[in-house]
Design a protein around this motif. Sequence first.
Motif, PDB file in Angstrom:
ATOM      1  N   UNK A 185       0.833  -1.204   0.000  1.00 56.04           N
ATOM      2  CA  UNK A 185       0.000   0.000   0.000  1.00 56.04           C
ATOM      3  C   UNK A 185       0.866   1.252   0.000  1.00 56.04           C
ATOM      4  N   UNK A 186       0.237   2.365  -0.354  1.00 56.26           N
ATOM      5  CA  UNK A 186       0.901   3.666  -0.349  1.00 56.26           C
ATOM      6  C   UNK A 186       0.116   4.623   0.545  1.00 56.26           C
ATOM      7  N   UNK A 188      -2.296   7.070   1.990  1.00 54.60           N
ATOM      8  CA  UNK A 188      -3.624   7.493   1.583  1.00 54.60           C
ATOM      9  C   UNK A 188      -4.470   6.424   0.933  1.00 54.60           C
ATOM     10  N   UNK A 189      -3.928   5.230   0.727  1.00 61.82           N
ATOM     11  CA  UNK A 189      -4.733   4.144   0.153  1.00 61.82           C
ATOM     12  C   UNK A 189      -5.859   3.755   1.114  1.00 61.82           C
ATOM     13  N   UNK A 190      -7.012   3.457   0.547  1.00 62.55           N
ATOM     14  CA  UNK A 190      -8.158   3.015   1.336  1.00 62.55           C
ATOM     15  C   UNK A 190      -8.175   1.491   1.368  1.00 62.55           C
ATOM     16  N   UNK A 191      -8.252   0.921   2.572  1.00 61.20           N
ATOM     17  CA  UNK A 191      -8.248  -0.523   2.770  1.00 61.20           C
ATOM     18  C   UNK A 191      -9.516  -0.905   3.519  1.00 61.20           C
ATOM     19  N   UNK A 192     -10.246  -1.877   2.988  1.00 57.75           N
ATOM     20  CA  UNK A 192     -11.463  -2.352   3.652  1.00 57.75           C
ATOM     21  C   UNK A 192     -11.150  -3.675   4.352  1.00 57.75           C
ATOM     22  N   UNK A 220       1.623   2.627   8.000  1.00 59.38           N
ATOM     23  CA  UNK A 220       1.984   2.917   6.612  1.00 59.38           C
ATOM     24  C   UNK A 220       1.039   3.944   5.976  1.00 59.38           C
ATOM     25  N   UNK A 221       0.354   4.713   6.847  1.00 60.21           N
ATOM     26  CA  UNK A 221      -0.469   5.861   6.428  1.00 60.21           C
ATOM     27  C   UNK A 221      -1.615   5.475   5.507  1.00 60.21           C
ATOM     28  N   UNK A 222      -2.152   4.273   5.693  1.00 57.74           N
ATOM     29  CA  UNK A 222      -3.351   3.881   4.969  1.00 57.74           C
ATOM     30  C   UNK A 222      -4.599   4.308   5.713  1.00 57.74           C
TER      31      UNK A 222
END
Length: 409
Positions: A185-186, A188-192, A220-222
């Motif tokens: 992930x990078x 700001x990525x949105x993770x559900x 990791x800023x997700x």
Amino acid sequence: MSNLNKTPSSNRLHISIFGKRNMGKSTLINAITGQNLAIVSDFAGTTTDPIYKAMEILPIGPCVLIDTAGIDDVGALGDLRIKKTMEVVRKTDIALITVDYNGFLEFDYNIIDILNKNNTPFIVVINKADIEKPNSDFLTELENLNYPYINLSAEQKDRMEDMKGLIIQHSPMEFESPSILGDLIEDGDHIVLVIPIDTGMPKGRIILPQVQTMRDILDNSGIIHTCKDTELQATLDGLKHPPKLVITDSQAFERVSAMVPEGVLLTSFSILFARYKGDLNRMVDGAKTLMSLKSGDKFLVSEACTHHVQKDDIGRYKIPKWIDEKIDTGIDFDIVAGRDYPENLKDYKLVIHCGGCTLNRKEMLGRIDISYREGVPILNYGLCIAALYGILDRALKPFPEVNEIWKKK
């Protein structure tokens, strides 16, 4: 420095104390920690079973200290104690071998041989310096063998800072597991995260792999969106853009896969932990073996933790039932739980392991190594369920290299 209450035992440096009886192993633990954690006695064999203590020791950080029974224990009971001591090696990140001024005996060479075979670093602790200086020939032997060592008196608690410094210096850099999904992930990525609430869910809390995954996403800023499987569609519909990744409990794989658009990456907590705790590349081998099982074969279900068994237990009931329904009837299985893991797997075609969240990475990798030495593939619950429901291709897409390995099989 990590906070003691926020670091699971499975993520701590595991430091095991080995040696003959009455070498001062328990005294050494008390000296290192500055506490009376272990019972100390002049009577040989006071410690009968491995004793585990999770704590924070400055400047080492969060660790688990393991005090073991003497490796020269005698009799039938002694043999059992020695077996338990040897099992500790599987989870040991660094070992302290306690000896006295006389040097090594056969028992010490045996444990060194086992540690070397397991690629486990060790430090030789020459204890009882307050009684006598070490034999000069012994010191020459240690230097010729290039074994790190220290001469001290645990009783007088001298040189403890030097002892801690050696532990830090010789501990393996890779004892901590890699990031759970930091490379996926990078910012700001949105993770559900899909977390069903069923009878197996502990009341008032969620299980460790889910908590650790949440923390890793935050580190990791997700951006996390958490829901039950029954609210997944509403969650996806409420997002302005599709999420980067959906992570589900493996038992909901089939339902979740049907709802998540094909363009969105999907995997499970258990598959993430196959990589985080073990070796996902090698575990994929087990999925092919799983699908080739036939009547008369036997597999082993391995649960790393001990828990109250319910009627819909995933390892004892659900997975065997699904194998019976989706592959073939008449496929038998055995169960092992907790710290037990057999060295002899010759009766089995396959090992199906839990996610291993209560194990440190060294022990999970050790179990995988045992399985492959015995020629028995191993996979975990998440990989097993995805393979049984025909969605392993999709569940491995977040890991391109592993997915290529799977496609070639």
